[in-house]
Write a protein that holds these residues in place. Structure first.
Motif, PDB file in Angstrom:
ATOM      1  N   ASP A 152      -5.219  22.619  40.933  1.00 20.93           N
ATOM      2  CA  ASP A 152      -5.707  21.310  40.487  1.00 20.93           C
ATOM      3  C   ASP A 152      -5.035  20.901  39.176  1.00 20.93           C
ATOM      4  OD1 ASP A 152      -7.377  21.165  42.673  1.00 20.93           O
ATOM      5  OD2 ASP A 152      -9.153  21.857  41.581  1.00 20.93           O
ATOM      6  N   GLY A 153      -4.882  21.873  38.273  1.00 19.93           N
ATOM      7  CA  GLY A 153      -4.233  21.573  37.002  1.00 19.93           C
ATOM      8  C   GLY A 153      -2.806  21.118  37.190  1.00 19.93           C
ATOM      9  N   LEU A 154      -2.104  21.740  38.133  1.00 24.94           N
ATOM     10  CA  LEU A 154      -0.726  21.334  38.411  1.00 24.94           C
ATOM     11  C   LEU A 154      -0.673  19.900  38.937  1.00 24.94           C
ATOM     12  CD1 LEU A 154       2.287  21.988  38.662  1.00 24.94           C
ATOM     13  CD2 LEU A 154       1.790  22.960  40.924  1.00 24.94           C
ATOM     14  N   ALA A 155      -1.572  19.595  39.855  1.00 27.98           N
ATOM     15  CA  ALA A 155      -1.587  18.238  40.412  1.00 27.98           C
ATOM     16  C   ALA A 155      -1.880  17.200  39.335  1.00 27.98           C
ATOM     17  CB  ALA A 155      -2.623  18.147  41.532  1.00 27.98           C
ATOM     18  N   THR A 156      -2.832  17.509  38.460  1.00 29.93           N
ATOM     19  CA  THR A 156      -3.179  16.559  37.393  1.00 29.93           C
ATOM     20  C   THR A 156      -2.036  16.417  36.405  1.00 29.93           C
ATOM     21  OG1 THR A 156      -5.512  17.179  37.623  1.00 29.93           O
ATOM     22  CG2 THR A 156      -4.883  16.009  35.633  1.00 29.93           C
ATOM     23  N   ALA A 157      -1.401  17.532  36.058  1.00 33.54           N
ATOM     24  CA  ALA A 157      -0.264  17.478  35.125  1.00 33.54           C
ATOM     25  C   ALA A 157       0.853  16.620  35.700  1.00 33.54           C
ATOM     26  CB  ALA A 157       0.230  18.885  34.834  1.00 33.54           C
ATOM     27  N   ARG A 158       1.127  16.804  36.974  1.00 32.33           N
ATOM     28  CA  ARG A 158       2.210  16.026  37.587  1.00 32.33           C
ATOM     29  C   ARG A 158       1.843  14.545  37.711  1.00 32.33           C
ATOM     30  NH1 ARG A 158       4.665  20.504  41.917  1.00 32.33           N
ATOM     31  NH2 ARG A 158       6.081  21.424  40.378  1.00 32.33           N
ATOM     32  N   LYS A 159       0.581  14.263  37.866  1.00 33.33           N
ATOM     33  CA  LYS A 159       0.156  12.862  37.856  1.00 33.33           C
ATOM     34  C   LYS A 159       0.428  12.256  36.481  1.00 33.33           C
ATOM     35  CE  LYS A 159      -3.830   9.850  38.740  1.00 33.33           C
ATOM     36  NZ  LYS A 159      -5.271   9.814  39.135  1.00 33.33           N
ATOM     37  N   ALA A 160       0.124  13.021  35.429  1.00 39.69           N
ATOM     38  CA  ALA A 160       0.379  12.539  34.067  1.00 39.69           C
ATOM     39  C   ALA A 160       1.872  12.347  33.830  1.00 39.69           C
ATOM     40  CB  ALA A 160      -0.197  13.519  33.050  1.00 39.69           C
ATOM     41  N   ILE A 161       2.687  13.260  34.344  1.00 44.58           N
ATOM     42  CA  ILE A 161       4.141  13.132  34.190  1.00 44.58           C
ATOM     43  C   ILE A 161       4.637  11.877  34.910  1.00 44.58           C
ATOM     44  CG2 ILE A 161       6.349  14.166  34.834  1.00 44.58           C
ATOM     45  CD1 ILE A 161       5.004  16.919  34.384  1.00 44.58           C
ATOM     46  N   GLY A 162       4.064  11.604  36.077  1.00 44.79           N
ATOM     47  CA  GLY A 162       4.455  10.399  36.799  1.00 44.79           C
ATOM     48  C   GLY A 162       4.178   9.132  36.018  1.00 44.79           C
ATOM     49  N   ILE A 163       3.111   9.147  35.244  1.00 41.67           N
ATOM     50  CA  ILE A 163       2.750   7.981  34.429  1.00 41.67           C
ATOM     51  C   ILE A 163       3.586   7.918  33.161  1.00 41.67           C
ATOM     52  CG2 ILE A 163       0.895   6.962  33.052  1.00 41.67           C
ATOM     53  CD1 ILE A 163      -1.061   8.192  35.146  1.00 41.67           C
ATOM     54  N   SER A 164       3.777   9.082  32.530  1.00 42.30           N
ATOM     55  CA  SER A 164       4.488   9.134  31.247  1.00 42.30           C
ATOM     56  C   SER A 164       5.477  10.295  31.277  1.00 42.30           C
ATOM     57  CB  SER A 164       3.488   9.309  30.096  1.00 42.30           C
ATOM     58  OG  SER A 164       4.138   9.335  28.849  1.00 42.30           O
ATOM     59  N   PRO A 165       6.671  10.089  31.835  1.00 48.85           N
ATOM     60  CA  PRO A 165       7.639  11.181  32.013  1.00 48.85           C
ATOM     61  C   PRO A 165       8.064  11.869  30.728  1.00 48.85           C
ATOM     62  CG  PRO A 165       8.258   9.268  33.326  1.00 48.85           C
ATOM     63  CD  PRO A 165       7.155   8.823  32.406  1.00 48.85           C
ATOM     64  N   SER A 166       7.927  11.210  29.597  1.00 51.21           N
ATOM     65  CA  SER A 166       8.372  11.808  28.339  1.00 51.21           C
ATOM     66  C   SER A 166       7.244  12.504  27.568  1.00 51.21           C
ATOM     67  CB  SER A 166       9.009  10.739  27.447  1.00 51.21           C
ATOM     68  OG  SER A 166       8.044   9.747  27.087  1.00 51.21           O
ATOM     69  N   LEU A 167       6.054  12.565  28.138  1.00 58.06           N
ATOM     70  CA  LEU A 167       4.927  13.198  27.448  1.00 58.06           C
ATOM     71  C   LEU A 167       5.057  14.717  27.547  1.00 58.06           C
ATOM     72  CD1 LEU A 167       2.271  12.843  25.913  1.00 58.06           C
ATOM     73  CD2 LEU A 167       1.096  12.749  28.121  1.00 58.06           C
ATOM     74  N   VAL A 168       5.430  15.343  26.443  1.00 55.48           N
ATOM     75  CA  VAL A 168       5.722  16.778  26.447  1.00 55.48           C
ATOM     76  C   VAL A 168       4.497  17.588  26.852  1.00 55.48           C
ATOM     77  CG1 VAL A 168       6.382  18.724  24.990  1.00 55.48           C
ATOM     78  CG2 VAL A 168       7.571  16.546  24.762  1.00 55.48           C
ATOM     79  N   ALA A 169       3.320  17.194  26.406  1.00 55.21           N
ATOM     80  CA  ALA A 169       2.111  17.947  26.724  1.00 55.21           C
ATOM     81  C   ALA A 169       1.846  17.993  28.227  1.00 55.21           C
ATOM     82  CB  ALA A 169       0.909  17.347  26.004  1.00 55.21           C
TER      83      ALA A 169
END
Length: 447
Positions: free
Chosen positions: A138-155
């Motif tokens: 679940d954490g991986l899916a959520t992290a990748r969703k965040a990356i999709g929204i903000s590709p440069s967000l290092v966190a």
């Protein structure tokens, strides 16, 4: 001889880097070497009483949580305040090892996301909770969703790396860390690069990355202390106990009650044969942050000096703590497997270990399976799982001690000597009881 040593599991509750913090929300450091989950509630009258995290009451995070709660009480639609409150509560989990705070943190992040569903930082906050509870897929899916929204967000990339490591997808984690490094070379990135190198037994590379992390400018005091502790751990592995001691002392000069550094000093004391000092250090660490890792280390040191009743109480306390983690929704099958294998029922240990490996086929889950099988006398099967645990080339002394013990049981003296000697050379204080048993096994080997 349970010793939780999963960086990503620990990173899970502290994955939110300063890039995600807004307003006065605390920057969350990059930890290593331990599962930061802890009791959600006090033990019942039939279980050992749990220590409290004594210095946590002095943390500025307490005042920050109160301030932010006042803001969201005044205006529940204040998405920024809700997000910052979530971050502050996650930081408080780190300080107190109390996963009961995950629930209100998740409520805060969800409140932030309702009016702003594309808030990538708040999504990383959700991912940090999922990772903290070992819900890695679940954490991986959520992290990748965040990356999709903000590709440069290092966190967000940090959360992705952590999840991939804890899912046993190490090659993908290496690639993801490379992407993260391309975005920014900072504490968050360098700590992960260091750990990935350590996992593969590349100690010089791990040390270089961690030294660079320690030199990162503008770190908060706790971040500096934690990086010093991580550097100390790697210096132990590199055969420099003096350098490690200085690193732990530096951390404690910054944060006097820094539990990871106290535990590091405890392991140094074990390695030097100063078991009474080790008992003191582990006891202090456990009183500050009630983690089973510290309590089991305390029990091992007590057992090594013949304080069997005290050791039994420590192991019971660790078992009670782990059970409370489970009640809080934290998946701790590997921890339970190792504790049961060493101090309980190996059959139960095997069931926990196999469940852990089925869900997350990591090298540590494979090691837990191997150790439980060894305790059951099923050493040929154990050897297969032990080879799986060492597939990356790890120098982790516990993995090597387990492998050496299994090889000795099978009569493979060459492999047994290699792995047992590596365990003791890497960290002679990895466990008071385990190190003693490793030395006994080596003495028993022919030639």
């Amino acid at each position: 001889m349970t010793r939780v040593r999963s960086v990503a599991a620990c990173l899970a509750i502290a994955v939110v880097a300063a890039a995600c913090a807004t307003s006065a929300a605390p920057a969350v450091p990059i930890p290593s070497g331990g599962n930061q989950a802890a009791p959600a509630a006090r033990a019942s009258p039939t279980t050992p009483s749990l220590p409290s995290a004594t210095p946590a009451a002095l943390s500025p995070t307490v005042a920050e949580i109160a301030r932010l709660r006042a803001r969201v009480t005044a205006d529940a639609t204040d998405a920024d305040a809700q997000r910052d409150l979530g971050f502050a509560l996650v930081q408080r989990v780190r300080e107190t090892a109390d996963p009961s705070l995950y629930a209100p943190a998740l409520v805060a992040f969800e409140a932030a996301l309702r009016p702003q569903p594309d808030d990538a930082a708040a999504l990383v906050g959700v991912a940090s909770i999922q990772l903290g509870k070992h819900e890695f897929a679940d954490g991986l899916a959520t992290a990748r969703k965040a990356i999709g929204i903000s590709p440069s967000l290092v966190a967000a990339h940090a959360a992705e790396v952590d999840a991939l490591v804890e899912l046993g997808r190490y090659d993908e984690a290496d690639v993801a860390a490379g992407v993260m490094f391309g975005l920014r070379s900072d504490l968050s990135t360098l700590a992960r690069i260091s750990y990935l190198a350590e996992l593969r037994g590349r100690l010089p590379a791990a040390l270089i990355a961690m030294r660079q992390a320690a030199a990162s400018p503008g770190l908060a005091p706790e971040n500096t202390a934690y990086v010093d502790a991580l550097l100390g751990n790697l210096l132990v592995y590199g055969g420099d106990p003096g350098g490690a001691a200085r690193a732990y002392e530096s951390a404690l000069a910054i944060v006097p009650d820094h539990a990871p550094s106290l535990a590091g000093e405890g392991r140094l004391a074990v390695g030097a044969g100063r078991l009474d000092d080790a008992i003191d250090h582990f006891g202090r660490a456990a009183a500050i942050v009630p983690l089973p890792e510290y309590v089991v280390a305390l029990g091992d040191a007590q057992a090594a000096v013949g304080r069997d009743d005290d050791a039994a109480k420590s192991y019971d306390l660790a078992r009670a703590e782990i059970q409370l983690f489970r009640a809080a929704g934290v998946v701790v099958d590997v921890d339970l497997a190792l504790l049961e294998a060493d101090h309980g029922d190996p059959e139960v240990a095997l069931s926990y270990a196999q469940a852990a490996y089925a869900a997350t086929p990591t090298i540590r889950a494979a090691d837990a399976v191997a150790w439980a099988l060894h305790r059951l006398g099923r050493d040929r099967e154990a050897a297969m799982s032990s080879r799986e645990a060492l597939r990356l080339g790890s120098i982790d002394p516990i993995l090597r001690y387990h492998a050496g013990s299994i090889a000795a049981a099978l009569g493979d003296e060459v492999a047994a000597r290699r792995d047992l000697e590596m365990a003791l050379a890497t960290d002679p204080g990895f466990s008071a009881t385990g190190a003693a048993e490793a030395r006994r096994l080596l003495a028993s080997l022919a030639g």
